[in-house]
Design an enzyme around this catalytic site. Sequence first.
Site, PDB file in Angstrom:
ATOM      1  N   GLY A 240      50.556 -58.397  -9.935  1.00 33.25           N
ATOM      2  CA  GLY A 240      50.951 -58.247 -11.328  1.00 33.25           C
ATOM      3  C   GLY A 240      51.036 -59.512 -12.142  1.00 33.25           C
ATOM      4  O   GLY A 240      51.248 -59.450 -13.362  1.00 33.25           O
ATOM      5  N   PRO A 282      48.156 -60.094  -5.289  1.00 31.94           N
ATOM      6  CA  PRO A 282      47.543 -60.430  -6.577  1.00 31.94           C
ATOM      7  C   PRO A 282      46.113 -59.918  -6.659  1.00 31.94           C
ATOM      8  O   PRO A 282      45.374 -59.939  -5.674  1.00 31.94           O
ATOM      9  CB  PRO A 282      47.557 -61.965  -6.578  1.00 31.94           C
ATOM     10  CG  PRO A 282      47.473 -62.330  -5.126  1.00 31.94           C
ATOM     11  CD  PRO A 282      48.241 -61.263  -4.384  1.00 31.94           C
ATOM     12  N   GLY A 283      45.724 -59.446  -7.815  1.00 41.51           N
ATOM     13  CA  GLY A 283      44.337 -59.046  -8.055  1.00 41.51           C
ATOM     14  C   GLY A 283      43.788 -59.879  -9.197  1.00 41.51           C
ATOM     15  O   GLY A 283      42.957 -60.767  -9.024  1.00 41.51           O
ATOM     16  N   ARG A 284      44.326 -59.607 -10.383  1.00 41.25           N
ATOM     17  CA  ARG A 284      43.857 -60.271 -11.604  1.00 41.25           C
ATOM     18  C   ARG A 284      43.921 -61.796 -11.506  1.00 41.25           C
ATOM     19  O   ARG A 284      43.003 -62.481 -11.907  1.00 41.25           O
ATOM     20  CB  ARG A 284      44.746 -59.818 -12.774  1.00 41.25           C
ATOM     21  CG  ARG A 284      44.260 -60.257 -14.132  1.00 41.25           C
ATOM     22  CD  ARG A 284      45.300 -59.884 -15.203  1.00 41.25           C
ATOM     23  NE  ARG A 284      45.773 -58.531 -15.060  1.00 41.25           N
ATOM     24  CZ  ARG A 284      45.202 -57.460 -15.609  1.00 41.25           C
ATOM     25  NH1 ARG A 284      44.154 -57.593 -16.370  1.00 41.25           N
ATOM     26  NH2 ARG A 284      45.695 -56.254 -15.408  1.00 41.25           N
ATOM     27  N   ARG A 319      38.343 -52.445 -20.448  1.00 42.27           N
ATOM     28  CA  ARG A 319      39.697 -52.933 -20.759  1.00 42.27           C
ATOM     29  C   ARG A 319      40.035 -52.940 -22.257  1.00 42.27           C
ATOM     30  O   ARG A 319      41.124 -52.503 -22.630  1.00 42.27           O
ATOM     31  CB  ARG A 319      39.933 -54.322 -20.148  1.00 42.27           C
ATOM     32  CG  ARG A 319      39.827 -54.330 -18.612  1.00 42.27           C
ATOM     33  CD  ARG A 319      40.311 -55.634 -18.002  1.00 42.27           C
ATOM     34  NE  ARG A 319      41.734 -55.796 -18.224  1.00 42.27           N
ATOM     35  CZ  ARG A 319      42.272 -56.576 -19.127  1.00 42.27           C
ATOM     36  NH1 ARG A 319      41.522 -57.364 -19.867  1.00 42.27           N
ATOM     37  NH2 ARG A 319      43.568 -56.621 -19.277  1.00 42.27           N
ATOM     38  N   TYR A 323      43.070 -50.512 -22.717  1.00 43.65           N
ATOM     39  CA  TYR A 323      44.382 -51.182 -22.769  1.00 43.65           C
ATOM     40  C   TYR A 323      44.555 -52.016 -24.041  1.00 43.65           C
ATOM     41  O   TYR A 323      45.467 -52.848 -24.086  1.00 43.65           O
ATOM     42  CB  TYR A 323      44.535 -52.148 -21.591  1.00 43.65           C
ATOM     43  CG  TYR A 323      44.253 -51.611 -20.220  1.00 43.65           C
ATOM     44  CD1 TYR A 323      44.996 -50.563 -19.683  1.00 43.65           C
ATOM     45  CD2 TYR A 323      43.261 -52.195 -19.428  1.00 43.65           C
ATOM     46  CE1 TYR A 323      44.744 -50.101 -18.397  1.00 43.65           C
ATOM     47  CE2 TYR A 323      43.012 -51.732 -18.143  1.00 43.65           C
ATOM     48  CZ  TYR A 323      43.751 -50.685 -17.633  1.00 43.65           C
ATOM     49  OH  TYR A 323      43.509 -50.242 -16.364  1.00 43.65           O
ATOM     50  N   CYS A 350      28.263 -44.340 -27.289  1.00 37.20           N
ATOM     51  CA  CYS A 350      28.510 -43.390 -28.372  1.00 37.20           C
ATOM     52  C   CYS A 350      29.992 -43.004 -28.442  1.00 37.20           C
ATOM     53  O   CYS A 350      30.373 -41.866 -28.190  1.00 37.20           O
ATOM     54  CB  CYS A 350      27.632 -42.162 -28.156  1.00 37.20           C
ATOM     55  SG  CYS A 350      27.679 -41.037 -29.535  1.00 37.20           S
TER      56      CYS A 350
HETATM   57  C1  LIG Z   1      46.805 -53.001  -9.091  1.00 37.64           C
HETATM   58  C2  LIG Z   1      47.701 -53.327  -7.969  1.00 37.64           C
HETATM   59  C3  LIG Z   1      47.887 -54.660  -7.596  1.00 37.64           C
HETATM   60  C4  LIG Z   1      47.270 -55.825  -8.314  1.00 37.64           C
HETATM   61  O1  LIG Z   1      47.719 -56.005  -9.603  1.00 37.64           O
HETATM   62  P1  LIG Z   1      47.270 -57.305 -10.430  1.00 37.64           P
HETATM   63  O2  LIG Z   1      47.907 -57.118 -11.742  1.00 37.64           O
HETATM   64  O3  LIG Z   1      45.786 -57.265 -10.512  1.00 37.64           O
HETATM   65  O4  LIG Z   1      47.756 -58.494  -9.708  1.00 37.64           O
HETATM   66  C5  LIG Z   1      48.690 -54.911  -6.503  1.00 37.64           C
HETATM   67  N1  LIG Z   1      49.279 -53.902  -5.812  1.00 37.64           N
HETATM   68  C6  LIG Z   1      49.127 -52.606  -6.149  1.00 37.64           C
HETATM   69  C7  LIG Z   1      49.781 -51.553  -5.354  1.00 37.64           C
HETATM   70  C8  LIG Z   1      48.338 -52.277  -7.240  1.00 37.64           C
HETATM   71  O5  LIG Z   1      48.194 -51.001  -7.589  1.00 37.64           O
END
Ligand SMILES: *Cc1c(COP(=O)(O)O)cnc(C)c1O
Length: 427
Positions: A240, A282-284, A319, A323, A350
């Site tokens: 997150g 972490p992802g983002r 996105r 969002y 479209c």
């Molecule tokens: C989406 C998600 C993440 C990653 O969130 P980021 O905002 O990209 O860091 C981590 N854990 C879970 C369970 C998620 O659904």
Amino acid sequence: MPSTRSHINVQDHNLTIGGIDTVSLAQEYGTPLYVTDEERLRENFRRFASAFSDADIYFAAKANWNLAILRILASEGAGADVFSDGELYVALLAGISPDKILFNGNSKTAHELQMAIDAGVRVSADSLHELRTLSRLATESDRTVDIAFRVNPDVSPDTHPKIATGLAASKFGIGYRDVLAAYSEAAKLPGINPVGIHCHIGSQILDVSPFGEAAERMMDLVEQITRLGIDLTFVDLGGGLGIPYAAEMTAPTPNDLTDMILPIFEERSRAIGISPRLILEPGRYIAGDAGILLTGVNTVKRAAKNFVGVDAGLNLLIRPAMYDAYHEVVVANKADQDPEETYEIVGPICESGDIIARDRRLPPIEPGDVVAVLDTGAYGFSMSSRYNGRVRCAEVLVNRGGVDVIRRREDYGDLIAKDVVPARLLR
Ligand SMILES: *Cc1c(COP(=O)(O)O)cnc(C)c1O
């Protein structure tokens, strides 16, 4: 250009990523084109991992599950948070070890649970129904599954409502007050070994205090669960951490996150008398700024706005539409020119909501120019679709002067590859 993106620069009028000219990339590989800088991806991972040197870092695969990207992260020591059978499949294929994978999801199928059991990955259970199904499947397979519960800690981060996942009314997780009963039941069920606890409060969070609040609430639960006689070996506080999409945005660093949650995690663990492992997802933060989307300009039209029609829309980057997300855009072949006009960068889909960037001051734009959409490495390609019968574009990886294709552009055959026309309609 915000100074936080050291891999994005301007050279000979053109925008570069990882030292490679983006205009040449667009010419050679065509647009639209996703481009990832391998060095930046690795640096982001290392920066996060070194802030949490005693924790395990599970990359959130949903942010970007390209096989080459996951393979790079696997080589850096990343585990994975997967949210579906498909993400599990790709993560394993990328070489991420099953003991570093957590299978998440609020509505898993029996097939997905069986796949997790067979692969030997841990499951973050989201409901008691799921727990009971898992127990039955594990018992039938003569296996024991290590589980956590996805807990809804009921904290509200200040982010877009569509990506706040830890509010009381969220669909994710076990309600805070029901958590102890869930662990008690799990401890009694055959084939189930409750070893962890998990939460994820949301995404693109720019203030670390909600993470501290969640950590406190999770450690309150850990204390109570430990009193039930259950040994928790890991506490997963999710992902997150936000990134600065706009020049004027400031985002916390992984060190800020460490400072917020590590003292809570460590002191509370010590007080309880346990030493669980900390996991973060972490992802983002890892993938977001490592990628850009190059899109070619088809048309420029003066109407209610100064519309620039480009060849990538919400089919490739949803996105902004989904969002209201902001992405910085740069005219890649005029990257050193001053802004002169205000433009609306719109996709070819479209849908009137197919707007990539609103009201941007940019240099004069003409058909044939290349627009770079920055920070699209997370939740970009991974959320793409073939809406409007548009094939998905190619993805390339740049690395110290080299360029590799990591996903070929789809073709018309891909559009209908799984369609079946009943024989009677062919007569
Ligand atoms: C989406 C998600 C993440 C990653 O969130 P980021 O905002 O990209 O860091 C981590 N854990 C879970 C369970 C998620 O659904």
